[in-house]
Write an enzyme that holds these catalytic residues in place. Sequence first.
Site, PDB file in Angstrom:
ATOM      1  N   HIS A 140       0.831  -1.220   0.000  1.00 39.40           N
ATOM      2  CA  HIS A 140       0.000   0.000   0.000  1.00 39.40           C
ATOM      3  C   HIS A 140       0.861   1.263   0.000  1.00 39.40           C
ATOM      4  CE1 HIS A 140      -2.359   3.200   2.175  1.00 39.40           C
ATOM      5  NE2 HIS A 140      -3.133   2.925   1.156  1.00 39.40           N
ATOM      6  N   VAL A 151       5.753   2.725   1.931  1.00 37.60           N
ATOM      7  CA  VAL A 151       4.858   1.664   1.463  1.00 37.60           C
ATOM      8  C   VAL A 151       4.585   0.745   2.647  1.00 37.60           C
ATOM      9  CG1 VAL A 151       4.535  -0.241  -0.171  1.00 37.60           C
ATOM     10  CG2 VAL A 151       5.938   1.713  -0.828  1.00 37.60           C
ATOM     11  N   GLU A 152       3.305   0.415   2.840  1.00 44.64           N
ATOM     12  CA  GLU A 152       2.969  -0.553   3.890  1.00 44.64           C
ATOM     13  C   GLU A 152       2.862  -1.940   3.265  1.00 44.64           C
ATOM     14  OE1 GLU A 152       0.144   1.979   6.912  1.00 44.64           O
ATOM     15  OE2 GLU A 152      -0.705   1.398   4.984  1.00 44.64           O
ATOM     16  N   VAL A 153       3.620  -2.892   3.764  1.00 49.35           N
ATOM     17  CA  VAL A 153       3.518  -4.272   3.288  1.00 49.35           C
ATOM     18  C   VAL A 153       2.674  -5.034   4.302  1.00 49.35           C
ATOM     19  CG1 VAL A 153       4.795  -6.394   2.794  1.00 49.35           C
ATOM     20  CG2 VAL A 153       5.705  -4.167   2.048  1.00 49.35           C
TER      21      VAL A 153
END
Length: 234
Positions: A140, A151-153
């Site tokens: 995300h 970025v969110e994983v």
Amino acid sequence: MTTSIQTVAVIGTGVIGSSWTALFLSRGLHVIVSDPVPDAKSKLAAYLQKEMPTLEKMGLADGASISNYKFVENIDEHLPHVDIVQENAPEKLEFKRKLIAKLDARTREDVIIASSSSSIPSSQFISDCQRNPNRVLIGHPFNPPHLIPLVEVVPHPQTDEKYSQQAMEFYHTTVAAGLGLRWALTGPFMTNILGGGGGKTSFKKLLEHLAPAAQGWTKDMNEHSFDYSEESLA
Ligand SMILES: NC(=O)c1ccc[n+]([C@@H]2O[C@H](COP(=O)([O-])OP(=O)(O)OC[C@H]3O[C@@H](n4cnc5c(N)ncnc54)[C@H](O)[C@@H]3O)[C@@H](O)[C@H]2O)c1
């Protein structure tokens, strides 16, 4: 970025997909990109022309070139040749479920399928995947991904740890800092306007796009829950 990843499939070239494309090109990657909207190809070309000077100022990776992408009408035949997928299609559960199943069926079995989804946990759209749902996760970004280094994983419970690790490694040149600088500059209203693509109607567009999901998030917050219905907002 991981050296084994050279070619990225970018699915959808709206607000987020076009920005991802710019970022990946600036990092020296090759991009295969697709979007069914008739003017998507020319819009993406114009967007990249506009944004590349900014990315050049920020510093391009070796081999980076604005010409290292191919806009294709039908991405299916290219999917077996890509090394990672970044999915940026509309935020609709059934739509993503079918799309992710197709991506799972056509990509090589060990290729990460990352969705940009802001609100749908990937556990909800892997149910039709027949091959390897364990490589599906959320990657995300924060809008626009080519300028916001975060970025969110987010794996789902069955995502194999090795794919989460590979995704973290892949995004690592992009993941460097938090959101503070951007939010200090744009503030909450402009942030939401940009999230809808910019322009006069974009706040409404963002609400149409994300309000149903946001309604679900706030239910988790019990007494702090906010009613996003048209009647309540009137
Ligand atoms: N807008 C934001 O601020 C933001 C931020 C982070 C993540 N996201 C997420 O990114 C994703 C995309 O959001 P967006 O804001 O870019 O939406 P958008 O509506 O701007 O773009 C979606 C694009 O997908 C295209 N599309 C439709 N069907 C397709 C298909 N079969 N194959 C390929 N493309 C198809 C549409 O034509 C459109 O161009 C969503 O999952 C959203 O939750 C959005």
